[in-house]
Design an enzyme around this catalytic site. Structure first.
Site, mmCIF file in Angstrom:
data_model
loop_
_atom_site.group_PDB
_atom_site.id
_atom_site.type_symbol
_atom_site.label_atom_id
_atom_site.label_comp_id
_atom_site.label_asym_id
_atom_site.label_seq_id
_atom_site.Cartn_x
_atom_site.Cartn_y
_atom_site.Cartn_z
ATOM 1 N N ASP A 71 -6.826 -1.033 -8.851
ATOM 2 C CA ASP A 71 -6.268 0.284 -9.140
ATOM 3 C C ASP A 71 -5.142 0.187 -10.158
ATOM 4 O O ASP A 71 -4.670 -0.901 -10.490
ATOM 5 C CB ASP A 71 -5.783 0.941 -7.836
ATOM 6 C CG ASP A 71 -4.944 0.006 -6.969
ATOM 7 O OD1 ASP A 71 -4.497 -1.041 -7.468
ATOM 8 O OD2 ASP A 71 -4.740 0.319 -5.792
ATOM 9 N N ASN A 140 -0.716 3.035 5.991
ATOM 10 C CA ASN A 140 -1.549 4.163 6.443
ATOM 11 C C ASN A 140 -3.044 3.819 6.394
ATOM 12 O O ASN A 140 -3.895 4.692 6.549
ATOM 13 C CB ASN A 140 -1.246 5.434 5.634
ATOM 14 C CG ASN A 140 -1.627 5.307 4.157
ATOM 15 O OD1 ASN A 140 -2.211 4.314 3.741
ATOM 16 N ND2 ASN A 140 -1.289 6.310 3.371
ATOM 17 N N HIS A 142 -4.721 2.577 3.747
ATOM 18 C CA HIS A 142 -5.418 2.706 2.459
ATOM 19 C C HIS A 142 -5.785 1.333 1.898
ATOM 20 O O HIS A 142 -5.103 0.340 2.148
ATOM 21 C CB HIS A 142 -4.630 3.556 1.449
ATOM 22 C CG HIS A 142 -3.424 2.920 0.827
ATOM 23 N ND1 HIS A 142 -2.161 3.416 0.961
ATOM 24 C CD2 HIS A 142 -3.297 1.838 0.025
ATOM 25 C CE1 HIS A 142 -1.310 2.679 0.277
ATOM 26 N NE2 HIS A 142 -1.974 1.699 -0.304
HETATM 27 C C1 GLP Z 1 -0.315 -0.465 -3.014
HETATM 28 C C2 GLP Z 1 -1.669 -0.908 -3.579
HETATM 29 C C3 GLP Z 1 -2.587 -1.375 -2.492
HETATM 30 C C4 GLP Z 1 -1.849 -2.365 -1.594
HETATM 31 C C5 GLP Z 1 -0.688 -1.675 -0.921
HETATM 32 C C6 GLP Z 1 0.049 -2.531 0.091
HETATM 33 O O1 GLP Z 1 -0.324 0.862 -2.580
HETATM 34 N N1 GLP Z 1 -2.321 0.106 -4.339
HETATM 35 O O2 GLP Z 1 -3.735 -1.978 -3.078
HETATM 36 O O3 GLP Z 1 -2.715 -2.903 -0.636
HETATM 37 O O4 GLP Z 1 0.180 -1.270 -1.961
HETATM 38 O O5 GLP Z 1 1.195 -3.077 -0.460
HETATM 39 P P1 GLP Z 1 2.046 -4.221 0.217
HETATM 40 O O6 GLP Z 1 1.240 -5.475 0.099
HETATM 41 O O7 GLP Z 1 3.285 -4.272 -0.638
HETATM 42 O O8 GLP Z 1 2.304 -3.824 1.611
#
Ligand code: GLP
Length: 250
Positions: A71, A140, A142
């Site tokens: 993304d 959440n 995602h």
């Molecule tokens: C962002 C990315 C996701 C990732 C998420 C979790 O929103 N778009 O792909 O999995 O962050 O981030 P973290 O690893 O900092 O908890």
């Protein structure tokens, strides 16, 4: 009974990173033109550090590897310091011998978002599909930027980010949540599930509740990562805090 996703628990985040880096190194040795799907976020930083270390030690040659990131923020140029392109350059691409022409990210400055998403889908297809997709997970549930919603999109698409997601990405924008773009482009659930193998990384106690639902809960668009239950070769690689709500047999 064969359960999906499989679960692998490690003592700490460093051990998770070492294990996955070894898997990636072995896969590249077996196939030097491997196609990898890559995430951003804090979680994969230990993996990128370990892969960079293995490269410096002469154990991985990235020169023929192709990558596709999940993304990118929409509405900022790719050289913006908060972009995922910049993140990848700082933490990984700039530290190994990967060919920049083989590192693919969505272009967050594309005037025609739909055309850019289609171009990305075609590029993945032209590369022969993703062999190993590595994912993080938002608190959440995602994955990529597929946010919980009544409906999910199958293919790469434009998304509106949830306030909690913009908050958790604020560090990339000098801590200012209001500067985090409101939209992004993201691979869709189908794009992700078409990868031949999927590894979801989750470390730290804040991820424990959604990890438990990914493993034991129903498949629901309210928790996009739950769709990994449908994948024939998916594994959750967890540290002990992220696995704390799983029972040994779950
Ligand atoms: C962002 C990315 C996701 C990732 C998420 C979790 O929103 N778009 O792909 O999995 O962050 O981030 P973290 O690893 O900092 O908890």
């Amino acid at each position: 009974m064969i359960r999906s996703p499989r679960v692998a628990v490690f003592a700490d985040a460093a051990a998770v990173a070492r294990s996955l880096a070894r898997r990636v190194a072995d896969a590249i040795r077996a196939k030097p033109t491997l196609v990898l799907g890559l995430p951003t976020g804090r979680t994969p930083l230990a993996l990128y550090a370990e892969l960079s270390r293995l490269h410096e030690a002469g154990e991985i040659d990235f020169s023929r590897v192709t990558t596709f990131n999940l993304d990118e923020f929409y509405g900022i140029p790719s050289d913006h310091p908060g972009s995922y392109r910049s993140f990848m350059r700082t933490h990984f691409f700039g530290r190994v011998n990967i060919d920049p022409a083989r590192t693919h990210l969505l272009d967050g400055s594309a005037a025609d978002a739909a055309a850019e998403c289609e171009r990305y889908e075609r590029a993945i297809e032209d590369a022969g599909g993703i062999a190993l997709q590595i994912l993080g997970i938002g608190t959440n549930g995602h994955i990529g930027f597929n946010e919980p919603a009544p409906e999910l999109e199958a293919r790469t698409h434009r998304v509106t980010l949830k306030p909690e997601t913009r908050r958790s990405n604020a560090a990339l924008f000098g801590g200012r949540e209001e500067d985090v773009p409101r939209e992004a482009l993201s691979m869709g659930m189908g794009t992700i599930l078409q990868a031949r193998a999927v590894v979801l990384l989750a470390t730290g106690a804040p991820k424990a509740a959604c990890v438990e639902r990914v493993v034991n809960g129903p498949i629901t668009t309210a928790l996009p990562a739950s769709f990994l239950q449908l994948h024939p070769d998916a594994v959750l690689m967890l540290d002990e805090p992220a696995a704390a709500r799983l029972t040994p047999n779950s």
